[in-house]
Write an enzyme that holds these catalytic residues in place. Structure first.
Site, mmCIF file in Angstrom:
data_model
loop_
_atom_site.group_PDB
_atom_site.id
_atom_site.type_symbol
_atom_site.label_atom_id
_atom_site.label_comp_id
_atom_site.label_asym_id
_atom_site.label_seq_id
_atom_site.Cartn_x
_atom_site.Cartn_y
_atom_site.Cartn_z
ATOM 1 N N SER A 1 0.835 -1.210 0.000
ATOM 2 C CA SER A 1 0.000 0.000 0.000
ATOM 3 C C SER A 1 0.868 1.258 0.000
ATOM 4 O O SER A 1 0.619 2.183 -0.768
ATOM 5 C CB SER A 1 -0.975 -0.006 1.178
ATOM 6 O OG SER A 1 -0.307 -0.072 2.409
ATOM 7 N N ASP B 1 5.228 3.145 7.122
ATOM 8 C CA ASP B 1 5.380 2.507 5.818
ATOM 9 C C ASP B 1 5.764 3.517 4.734
ATOM 10 O O ASP B 1 6.690 3.302 3.959
ATOM 11 C CB ASP B 1 4.076 1.812 5.416
ATOM 12 C CG ASP B 1 3.668 0.755 6.413
ATOM 13 O OD1 ASP B 1 4.450 0.471 7.330
ATOM 14 O OD2 ASP B 1 2.548 0.218 6.267
#
Ligand code: ADP
Ligand code: MG
Length: 376
Positions: free
Chosen positions: A122, A166
């Site tokens: 993602s 992330d």
């Protein structure tokens, strides 16, 4: 992959893209569920990336397509995108960047980051489109800002309450290094890993049990942490150290206490890891990885049997250390292990999983690689 992205773009949209950009997935060495608690993390960018071939359009239409389902999703930036499946990730980033938008665009994605394995496909998709739009719209955002925009898209448009780790890893990653990030001050520093000279690799053991952040488990953990911080009178769990554990135990219910204990001790383990890595003390680093796994399995309760088995097999195979990585409830574990032991690790994992009746895991090495960039 670059050629594949260009070919996919031409097949989907019938003309040549303006350029190709890419961003890596990430593996987190240590520091799990600490990012949204304003703590410390130590991820690195992996040598698996998401590529986007993109061109700006004359009108305000934004179209995205990918080899994942062959469909084309379309929106313009007048209202927040909804119900667009995976396209919410890139179109969400376009949405949160709309104040800089100069035109619509067409984009085609290809990726070799495993999806839903805890390696952050993602963030890779968000950061790939983020750097592309930053450039074609001349938005002038820094790498750190693009990371935060990616997080904003994931939180507000996709609806996954994830932290900033992330995207920061995908944007700031450097070759042969991990990114030490202080999620409170947003200070980031490259930590050289020196794996190669020690003949070590980071192996990923992907259980292939897919997780979903928009499901309940992640959210409930976050709520425990927020409740814990509030009860203990701090704005985030970062405000607490191991010295506060007795007070936390006295004031919190049993479950919230264990959640809080994970975050507090995990922050300390990240700091200890950096010290161990800088001293070249791989044995200590390995112990910290194992302690982290233990804390996630028992205090934070986000591991699954497959991940516990993977860690156990890695240690039996001779790994320096091993732990599950990513948000949990599925995904992958990592092991720091001698390069020569990799085939044995793969064999042992597959045998152990087969004996337990689990699906076949994927075992492969990942190499710390550079962050998001223009490819062509
Ligand atoms: P992880 O980030 O650990 O891989 P997430 O659930 O956070 O798992 O994100 C996975 C989702 O991201 C997929 O379900 C899909 O919607 C989207 N995604 C990731 N990579 C791609 C891609 N190359 N093409 C299309 N969608 C993608
Ligand atoms: Mg993700």
């Amino acid at each position: 992959m670059i050629e594949k992205a260009i070919a996919g773009f031409k097949a989907a949209f019938g003309y040549e893209p303006q350029g190709v950009w890419s961003a890596p997935g990430r593996a987190n060495l240590i520091g799990e569920h600490t990012d949204y608690n304003e703590g410390f993390v130590l991820p690195f960018g992996i040598d698996k990336r998401t590529y986007v071939a993109l061109a700006s359009r004359q009108d305000s239409t934004c179209r995205v397509s990918s080899d994942i389902d062959g469909k084309t999703y379309e929106t313009n930036l007048t209202s927040v995108p909804v119900n667009l499946d995976w396209a919410l990730y890139p179109l969400g980033v376009a949405w949160v960047m709309r104040e800089w938008a100069k035109s619509g665009f067409d984009a085609f994605f290809v990726s070799d980051v495993p999806v839903g394995s805890g390696l952050s496909s993602s963030a890779a998709i968000e950061c790939a489109i983020g750097v592309a739009l930053n450039e074609i719209w001349d938005a002038g955002r820094t790498r750190q800002e693009i990371a935060l925009l990616g997080q904003k898209a994931e939180n507000q448009v996709v609806g996954a309450p994830t932290g900033m780790m992330d995207q920061t890893a995908s944007m700031l990653a450097e070759k042969d290094s991990a990114v030490f990030l202080d999620c409170q001050t947003l200070e980031a520093r490259a930590i050289p890993l020196n794996l190669e000279p020690r003949n070590l690799v980071v192996a990923v053991m992907d259980t292939r049990v897919a997780h979903r952040h928009s499901d309940g488990g992640y959210r409930v953990r976050r709520e425990s942490c927020e409740r814990g911080a509030k009860t203990l009178g701090v704005s985030s769990l970062r405000g607490l150290t191991v010295q506060d554990l007795p007070r936390a135990e006295a004031e919190l219910d049993e479950v919230d206490f264990r959640r809080v204990r994970h975050v507090i001790t995990e922050n300390q383990r990240v700091l200890d890891s950096i010290e161990a890595l800088s001293e070249g003390d791989m044995e200590r680093f390995g112990e910290l990885l194992l302690a982290s796994h233990d804390s996630m399995a028992h205090d934070f309760e986000i591991s699954i049997e497959e991940l516990d088995v993977a860690v156990e097999v890695a240690m039996k195979t001779g790994a320096v250390g091993s732990r599950m990585t990513g948000g949990g409830f599925g995904g992958a574990a990592i092991a720091v292990i001698d390069k020569g032991l990799l085939p044995q690790l793969e064999k042992n994992c597959k045998e152990a999983f087969a004996a337990k009746g689990y699906g076949e895991p994927k075992v492969f090495a990942v190499v710390p690689s550079e962050g998001a960039r223009r490819e062509r």
